[in-house]
Design a protein around this motif. Structure first.
Motif: not given
Length: 589
Positions: A295, A299, A329
């Motif tokens: 994750e 990002t 996600t």
């Protein structure tokens, strides 16, 4: 890696019955407990340089018993404390980036500062840190990693200078890189006087924990001195090192497939059991760590087009599915992978289901395709339209190859297979060769299919969109339904007649077509279904089998007659000029 040596005396520390002592004629008068280790040492050398021990021993009695001191909270544990103790005794120690940080933190904890004694350990370590460690590339990374694992962000006096040093070197032009770095890309061989690759730094920074890596990469991105694809390459290297691909877990983290559908299918169709077992062995802690890494990487993906490849995005999607990443996600990865689906391979769309190691998440692959097709609903300039049309043709080939791999699953339902095949609009497939091979593979792996299901599958094939080679193969394929072969024969005859010239000359069918007609005639006679079978199999058919059987017989007769007519025409065409002239003369008489 640079080193600093302190002290000159030989190492006289030894262990007896789990107690560490130093060889000396003077009895030990100080007992120090560090976690699970007991040290029998002497006050004089230690108190001379350690302000903390001075304070702890100041209230003790001067009796004959050794003074006990507990230092369980000392950073770096037993090894760091022993380095500090040996420095106090004047024993030779070697300091490098590998042990500098724990030694420095332990020395500060013991208050081995200049205020306690001149030339004390803290000052020497800080000087070595500033003058040597921060000047080196790998030394800075090793020190940063050590500081993070011991104290996290709390030790900013070490962490921040290391980050600044690393970022400064990353932003330097490759021509100015003179230090050693790690670069082990497949096929890369370093030669003398070879230019430094632009991504020279990516493998070394991948050694950092994800939080430190994010801090370094965010600082680099904020400078806007490096192009987005270089940032994307750093993310790719980090993911390959820390996130095993569930699809290629048996072949290494960096495996990407070679594009051969048969080899890929045989190699990875039932691969997930190994990765599932590995995940179970690692437990929820391993999955939680992988989720955090994944994750964080997602990002940090740059928003610019081409910053990362479509194959990398699909790899991340496989990992996301496997480790149970958050819905946001997964949605972001599906959206981004869909916009770059034309860069993928068929095996990249094989997304394992975490709940069933033997199955693939075809819904995820379908969602990626839907996001790709959604791009065509937006207005675009002519150049962009041409690019998207080329991308559509690539995606059609990729998806048909994906269907071929999925078809190897003996438990895959025919209805779902048809739905997947129909996900692509008709305009997407310039030819149906790939679709034919996928359907033929499904028929081969599912011999128990009913005639209705076989016809349902083969209705997807547009016989006019098959290449001559594939059409000839399909005509002689016994797995094809009778109606499909008849349609193929008509197309074959149309193509042959269309290529016979404007004069209307009839072209004789080739031997394969004649043989196929003979087989069809036999199959038509043998395969006439009874009334009950007709009624049962009408579920997926617009017309009854009797009507189709009659149509097929009529088609076969028509083709047979055409064959005879074409053969007679060919025979007439082959007469010699003398024969033709003789006949003309007879008619004149």
């Amino acid at each position: 890696m640079k080193y600093m040596k302190l002290g000159t005396k030989p190492d006289t520390f030894y262990t007896v019955e789990a107690i560490r002592s130093v060889a000396s004629d003077i009895p030990a008068d100080l007992i120090i407990h560090v976690k699970n280790t007991k040290y029998q040492l002497h006050k004089f050398p230690l108190l001379l340089k350690c302000g903390l021990l001075q304070r702890l021993c100041s209230d003790s009695d001067d009796g004959g018993d050794p003074v006990p001191v507990a230092l369980h909270d000392i950073p770096g544990g037993e090894e760091a404390f022993e380095l500090c103790a040996k420095f106090c005794y004047g024993i030779s120690i070697s300091i490098s980036a590998a042990n500098l940080v724990p030694a420095m933190l332990a020395a500060r904890f013991l208050r081995m500062t200049e205020a306690v004694a001149k030339g004390n350990l803290v000052a020497k370590l800080e000087s070595f840190f500033d003058s040597c460690v921060l000047q080196g590339w790998k030394d800075s990374i090793a020190a940063l990693q050590a500081a993070w694992r011991i104290s996290g962000w709390s030790e900013s006096r070490i962490v921040q200078p290391c980050i600044d040093s690393i970022v400064e070197k990353i932003l330097m032009p490759p021509s100015k890189v003179t230090w050693s770095y790690t670069y082990t890309r497949p096929g890369y061989t370093r030669r003398a006087h070879q230019s430094v690759p632009k991504d020279w730094w990516t493998e070394d920074v991948s050694e950092l924990d994800i939080e430190v890596f994010r801090s370094v990469l965010s600082t680099v991105r904020a400078s806007r001195l490096l192009p987005p694809p270089l940032i994307g390459e750093a993310l790719h290297v980090y993911a390959c090192k820390h996130l095993a691909d569930p699809l290629h877990a048996g072949a290494g983290a960096g495996g990407g497939g070679n594009g051969d559908a048969a080899a890929a299918a045989n190699g990875v169709l039932h691969h997930q059991a190994q990765s599932s077992a590995a995940a179970a062995a690692g437990g929820e802690e391993t999955l939680a760590r992988q989720r955090r890494v994944l994750e964080t990487i997602v990002t940090m993906i740059p928003g610019e087009a081409g910053a990362v490849t479509g194959r990398f995005l699909l790899r991340l999607l496989r990992v996301a599915n496997f480790v149970g990443a958050s819905p946001s996600t997964r949605a972001q990865l599906v959206r981004q992978a869909g916009s770059q689906l034309d860069e993928a391979r068929a095996t990249d769309l094989l997304i394992p289901l975490p709940s069933d190691p033997q199955a693939y998440d075809v819904g995820a692959a379908e969602a990626v395709l839907e996001h790709f097709l959604a791009q065509f609903q937006r207005p675009a300039a002519p150049d962009e339209r041409r690019r998207m049309s080329a991308a559509m043709a690539k995606v059609a080939r990729i998806f048909d190859e994906y269907l071929r791999i999925i078809a190897l699953d003996g438990d895959f339902p025919v209805g779902k297979f048809v739905d997947l095949a129909e996900c692509l609009p008709d305009i997407a497939r310039g030819d149906h060769d790939g679709l034919y091979h996928a359907i033929d593979t499904y028929l081969k792996e599912h011999p128990e299919l009913s005639k209705a299901d076989k016809k349902r599958l083969c209705r997807l094939i547009d016989c006019r969109k098959l290449s001559p080679e594939v059409r000839a193969q399909a005509i002689s394929n016994d797995r094809m339904p009778l109606r499909t072969i008849v349609q193929l024969l008509f197309v074959e005859q149309e193509k042959a007649m269309g290529g016979g010239g404007a004069g209307g000359t009839t072209v004789a069918p080739d031997q394969a077509s004649v043989d196929a007609i003979s087989r069809l005639t036999a199959r038509t006679k043998d395969d006439k279904p009874g009334p009950s079978a007709d009624h049962k199999s009408d579920v997926h058919r617009p017309r009854g089998d009797h009507a189709r059987a009659a149509d097929s017989t009529a088609m076969t007769r028509s083709l047979s007659a055409s064959t005879k007519t074409a053969a007679a025409a060919a025979s007439r065409k082959e007469r010699t000029p003398d024969e033709r002239g003789s006949r003309t003369r007879r008619s004149k008489q």
